[in-house]
Design an enzyme around this catalytic site. Structure first.
Site, PDB file in Angstrom:
ATOM      1  N   ASP A  83       0.861  -1.165   0.000  1.00 37.10           N
ATOM      2  CA  ASP A  83       0.000   0.000   0.000  1.00 37.10           C
ATOM      3  C   ASP A  83       0.915   1.239   0.000  1.00 37.10           C
ATOM      4  O   ASP A  83       2.135   1.138  -0.158  1.00 37.10           O
ATOM      5  CB  ASP A  83      -0.968  -0.047   1.192  1.00 37.10           C
ATOM      6  CG  ASP A  83      -2.219   0.775   0.937  1.00 37.10           C
ATOM      7  OD1 ASP A  83      -3.262   0.482   1.554  1.00 37.10           O
ATOM      8  OD2 ASP A  83      -2.161   1.700   0.096  1.00 37.10           O
ATOM      9  N   GLU A 125     -10.972   6.347   3.774  1.00 42.95           N
ATOM     10  CA  GLU A 125      -9.877   5.936   4.657  1.00 42.95           C
ATOM     11  C   GLU A 125     -10.037   6.527   6.058  1.00 42.95           C
ATOM     12  O   GLU A 125     -11.161   6.639   6.557  1.00 42.95           O
ATOM     13  CB  GLU A 125      -8.540   6.285   3.996  1.00 42.95           C
ATOM     14  CG  GLU A 125      -8.401   5.588   2.639  1.00 42.95           C
ATOM     15  CD  GLU A 125      -6.993   5.595   2.119  1.00 42.95           C
ATOM     16  OE1 GLU A 125      -6.825   5.829   0.912  1.00 42.95           O
ATOM     17  OE2 GLU A 125      -6.053   5.345   2.894  1.00 42.95           O
TER      18      GLU A 125
HETATM   19  C1  GLC Z   1      -4.585   3.954  -0.218  1.00 46.09           C
HETATM   20  C2  GLC Z   1      -5.467   2.776   0.159  1.00 46.09           C
HETATM   21  C3  GLC Z   1      -5.517   1.681  -0.875  1.00 46.09           C
HETATM   22  C4  GLC Z   1      -5.359   2.281  -2.261  1.00 46.09           C
HETATM   23  C5  GLC Z   1      -3.965   2.867  -2.345  1.00 46.09           C
HETATM   24  C6  GLC Z   1      -3.717   3.576  -3.686  1.00 46.09           C
HETATM   25  O1  GLC Z   1      -3.851   4.410   0.889  1.00 46.09           O
HETATM   26  O2  GLC Z   1      -5.222   2.165   1.415  1.00 46.09           O
HETATM   27  O3  GLC Z   1      -6.776   1.011  -0.726  1.00 46.09           O
HETATM   28  O4  GLC Z   1      -5.516   1.265  -3.249  1.00 46.09           O
HETATM   29  O5  GLC Z   1      -3.687   3.796  -1.296  1.00 46.09           O
HETATM   30  O6  GLC Z   1      -4.517   4.716  -3.780  1.00 46.09           O
END
Ligand code: GLC
Length: 582
Positions: A271, A457
């Protein structure tokens, strides 16, 4: 635990042949994922041998799909001018349609798809999302989220299907198949976030999951097994800790369980900015194959891993395993055959046929929690008041990850609202009372739309660092309802939310109550059920809380723990035929 996969020898030989030609820098480059703007210049793509480009919050690749495709084709041409010509993967968070592109079909978020329980529909929605993502230049989506949310205070409940592993596994399978399985309009899917993202204590995004290993295997692993058996191309590691270990550095679960025991042969992708946040080379040794080397992490990542390999801290075998998995998917998804986007798909973005599928998903996601005094279905010739800003704003009805990371508070292109749907269906007078203060006494019924503003988030964590949201409706929204019930007017409450909320009092006050989740662009689909053209089909994908007291412990009312009596159990939902939940 997982069936043995047929090994495609031809594919493996191609992959091995390519790896044997690669330098260490080229291998580490393949493991690097960067943003298409601030991290790199097109020249860097070549000189740093980048393996993947991601589009997230920030400058758009262009002002229309043609320009989006052109930008990515230009970057692709840069890598194709390198020695080994290994094409780029382009990744995007298309989590309920190609939601980063205004004008795309936006589906109900996964919690609404969970309420439909309809595998076929979920597969269709995923296939349309894949097509509209390809039409805007992508070949990889970071979806579906297969979390098992255990506390509604978590800001990402809506990204997952349900608290129930069986339902989540069934829909994960359908989603992976829909995204990946439709010939050349397929894209790589990503099951995320491995593991424990929705099961942290008190629902804190990126917090600590204190479930035992047995509980993890029983409750959280099944959707990953289902996704792996469906051939999911990638799995994303999670921000949370488990056993006090950051999941990105959890070798026993990533390498031991996921790769060895479950025989996952795809890409484990990190992530956001995980290299600098979760132990640098420890995450590579734990089994992470591709790293979101963003926000200034790129050079530290590439140089850090190179030194670690030269010093023997990371083995060549580990690097080769990561690169093998990346190349395997690039071959499988046809990037070496045709790395460029298909212009002919552009005309299919947001077409009526796609929106019709999204409207079906809206209809089937609606859960009827109460219907007394026969207030539903609405009569076409009734005089109706439609109340609240959420009734006429497609941004507010779509939640986070819509046009922007944190969602939209304005209406957006191609979308329809709940009010528009009611106006389309009604042959009587419809009054719009946007702020709930209109002096209307002589209406037959008030349709009052309440809910949560969009969030994504940790912004959506209740009681978390941002603490912007609450388990109950806001005072303002509670007033919309009481302003009408105090006049003795019949009320239908529509709740737009990313999770079950504590609405026990409002349920008492109203004659009918509908959980509508986050319907996306086709808001007018709600009226088709309110007026009875279609019956309610939705069933609760989560146990529904009765009081904020239900959240004293680590989790809310849920599927396993009947010590907290829910207001409505998982699976509850009324319909017009029977006013009792079937
Ligand atoms: C974010 C999320 C993830 C996402 C990634 C790219 O922090 O946790 O679900 O796919 O970053 O945007």
């Amino acid at each position: 635990m997982a069936k043995k996969f047929n090994i495609d020898l031809d594919l493996e030989q191609k992959v091995d042949a390519l790896i044997s030609q690669m330098t260490l820098e080229e291998k580490i480059g393949q493991m690097s994922q960067v943003r298409h703007f601030d991290d790199i210049s097109p020249e860097d793509i070549k000189t740093k041998y980048i393996g993947s480009v991601i589009h997230t919050q920030g400058p758009l690749p262009g002002s229309n799909a043609e320009e989006w495709q052109e930008k990515f084709a230009m970057l692709q041409k840069h890598v194709l001018s390198t020695r080994l010509k290994i094409p780029l993967l382009f990744g995007v968070d298309a989590v309920h349609g190609q939601n980063t592109y205004e004008g795309a079909t936006i589906f109900p978020h996964n919690i609404g798809l969970g309420a439909t329980g309809n595998d076929e529909l979920v597969e269709k929605a995923a296939a349309i999302t894949a097509l509209e993502s390809k039409a805007t230049g992508f070949n990889w989506v970071f979806s579906p989220c297969v979390a098992i949310p255990m506390n509604e205070k978590w800001g990402r409940v809506y990204e997952a299907f349900s608290e129930c592993p069986d339902l989540t596994s069934r829909l994960a399978k359908a989603s992976v198949k829909g995204h990946q399985g439709h010939g050349d309009t397929g894209v790589m899917a990503t099951a995320k976030h491995f593991i424990g993202d929705g099961a942290t204590d008190f629902g804190v995004e990126g917090g600590n999951c204190s479930l035992s290993r047995e509980e993890v295997v029983e409750r959280l692993i099944p959707p990953y097994q289902a996704a792996i058996e469906s051939g999911v191309a990638s799995i994303m590691a999670s921000f949370n800790t488990l056993d006090g270990i950051p999941m990105h550095a959890h070798k026993a679960l990533i390498t031991g369980l996921l790769k060895n025991e479950l025989q996952f042969d795809g890409i484990v992708v990190s992530d956001w900015k995980a290299y600098s946040r979760f132990g640098r080379n420890d995450i590579i040794n734990a089994g992470i194959d591709m790293v979101m080397a963003v926000d200034g992490d790129l050079d530290d990542f590439q140089e850090g891993v190179k030194s670690a390999v030269l010093e023997g801290v990371i083995s060549e075998d580990r690097i080769n395993d990561a690169v093998r998995r990346i190349l395997r998917q690039k071959f499988r998804f046809g990037l070496f055959d045709n790395p460029f986007p298909d212009k002919s798909l552009i005309g299919k973005i947001g077409i009526p046929e796609h929106r019709a599928v999204a409207r079906q998903a809206v209809r089937e996601s609606l859960v009827l929690l109460k219907n007394e005094n026969q207030v539903l279905p609405l009569k076409k010739n009734s005089k109706i008041a439609v109340v609240g800003p959420f009734a006429n704003n497609s941004g507010l009805q779509s939640g986070g990850w819509t046009i922007n990371w944190q969602g939209n508070t304005e209406s957006y292109q191609g979308a329809t609202t709940i009010l528009e749907g009611i106006r389309k269906f009604s042959s009587g007078e419809v009054i719009y009372d946007q702020d709930g203060t209109a002096e209307v006494d002589d209406v037959d019924v008030a349709v009052i739309v309440v809910g949560e503003n969009p969030y994504a988030e940790f912004f959506g964590d209740i009681g978390g660092e941002m603490n912007l949201f609450q388990l109950t409706l806001t005072e303002e929204h509670q007033k919309y309802i009481s302003n009408y019930t105090e006049k003795g007017i019949k009320t239908v409450v529509i709740l737009i939310s990313g999770r079950p909320l504590v609405i026990t009092e409002q349920l008492e006050q109203s004659d009918a109550f509908v959980a509508a989740w986050l319907p996306g662009s086709e808001g007018d689909g709600i009226a088709e059920v309110l007026f009875g053209q279609f019956d309610f089909k939705g069933k609760l994908p989560h146990s529904w809380p009765k009081s904020v007291e239900d959240y004293q412990g680590k989790f809310g009312p849920n599927y396993w723990d009947n010590s907290i009596e829910p207001l409505f159990p998982f699976g509850y939902g009324l319909n017009y035929q029977k006013n009792t939940s079937s």
